[in-house]
Design an enzyme around this catalytic site. Structure first.
Site, PDB file in Angstrom:
ATOM      1  N   LYS A  19      23.289  54.211  49.158  1.00 26.89           N
ATOM      2  CA  LYS A  19      24.632  54.584  48.722  1.00 26.89           C
ATOM      3  C   LYS A  19      25.707  53.861  49.518  1.00 26.89           C
ATOM      4  O   LYS A  19      26.801  53.595  49.004  1.00 26.89           O
ATOM      5  CB  LYS A  19      24.822  56.112  48.849  1.00 26.89           C
ATOM      6  CG  LYS A  19      26.125  56.627  48.270  1.00 26.89           C
ATOM      7  CD  LYS A  19      26.247  56.269  46.790  1.00 26.89           C
ATOM      8  CE  LYS A  19      27.569  56.744  46.209  1.00 26.89           C
ATOM      9  NZ  LYS A  19      27.763  56.276  44.838  1.00 26.89           N
ATOM     10  N   SER A  71      33.800  26.302  38.819  1.00 29.16           N
ATOM     11  CA  SER A  71      33.120  27.593  38.762  1.00 29.16           C
ATOM     12  C   SER A  71      33.533  28.358  37.506  1.00 29.16           C
ATOM     13  O   SER A  71      33.253  27.928  36.406  1.00 29.16           O
ATOM     14  CB  SER A  71      33.399  28.388  40.040  1.00 29.16           C
ATOM     15  OG  SER A  71      32.398  29.364  40.240  1.00 29.16           O
TER      16      SER A  71
END
Length: 320
Positions: free
Chosen positions: A187, A135
């Protein structure tokens, strides 16, 4: 026995006084050296005036400071790369990677710094993979001019992951409720106290897709592979070094010494010192670490574990 007690008492007092002094120093003069940017060159082998520097990426790639408050892996490595850039006697770099990857931003910043070094100094960069270079570890490897690995090295895991912890069902069973008073409907996106919505999942997926496309781009550019092929093999699976070589993800089988000899050949030098940067232990850095340890209200590091779960992070990481 009484004498030993007095000696112990004076020792503790001296260290406490020194700790107070270093605390003042850390706020007044947060220089690179006082924060741990202090190394000496350790000669591994070779001879001559030219140098081949071996750098190491060991463990999860992170931009966060460690538990003692000292610089993160990303900060240390970038500072070492700056040192190489300013040292005209360095003729090549070998980057040893033994890492499952890590944070997207920290990985990309190191990768950019590697490319900057190659551009500014025109230095050969050879990658040596250890047990694991997956990765984000592979992301860094794409900056190399050549990649060495062991046939049994674990690499690949080409992709991005974004983990979200959710305990909404558990807290509902306990009769616990969390109310978010927010300025906009997204939010509190990713809140672990309620199920994720379809729209929120799409937002997170778009972030993952952006970082994934960036990953594909660096492989295409660094390995000179067709984008279609990269998209085919970059599905998150892990490859052995043997498989990676067949796919064009690595170039040669070999260990760190063989990668270093290849870097020497690329440098065009007949001989060179092989050096590593060894941290130079200073009184100030030692006392700074001791101060951070003593003042730590969470010696077991539980808050950091919870923080990893609570904070949203894009990761180039194998098996997070």
């Amino acid at each position: 026995m009484e004498r030993k007690r007095w000696v112990a008492l004076f020792t503790v007092l001296a260290v406490l006084i020194a700790g107070i002094s270093v605390e003042r120093l850390s706020f007044r003069n947060a220089t690179a050296e006082s924060l741990g940017y202090s190394w000496e060159e350790e000669v591994v082998s070779g001879s001559g005036e030219s140098k081949i520097v071996q750098l190491f990426v060991d463990g999860v790639i992170s931009g966060q400071k460690n538990a003692s408050g000292l610089p993160s892996m990303a900060e240390v490595l970038q500072e070492q790369l700056r040192r190489i850039e300013q040292d005209p006697s360095v003729k090549a770099v070998v980057l040893r990677i033994d890492s499952p990857g890590g944070e997207v931003v920290a990985t990309d910043e190191i990768h950019n710094r590697l490319l900057h070094l190659k551009k500014e100094r025109n230095l050969p960069l050879v990658i040596s993979m250890g047990s694991t270079a997956a990765s984000g570890g592979y992301y860094l490897a794409t900056a190399g001019d050549s990649i060495f690995a062991n046939p049994n090295t674990l690499t690949g895991s080409l992709g991005v992951i974004f983990n979200l912890l959710n305990y909404s069902e558990a807290i509902n069973k306990l009769g616990v409720h969390q109310y978010a008073i927010k300025s906009g409907r997204f939010k509190d996106i990713g809140s672990p106290s309620r199920p994720i919505t379809t729209q929120e999942q799409q937002i997170f997926q778009s972030l993952v897709n952006d970082s994934y496309n960036r990953f594909v781009d660096v492989i295409v550019q660094g390995r000179k592979l067709p984008r279609e092929k990269v998209l085919e093999i970059a599905d998150g699976r892990v490859y052995s070094g043997e498989q990676a070589k067949k796919l064009g993800l690595i170039d040669q089988f070999g260990d760190l010494d063989e990668a270093t000899q290849y870097a020497l050949a690329l440098s065009g030098e007949a001989e060179a010192l092989v050096v590593r940067y060894k941290e130079q232990l200073s009184i100030s850095s030692l006392l700074f670490a001791m101060k951070q340890h003593w003042s730590n209200p969470d010696p077991l590091g539980l808050s950091r574990v919870l923080d990893r779960q609570a904070t949203h992070r894009l990761l180039y990481l194998m098996n997070p």
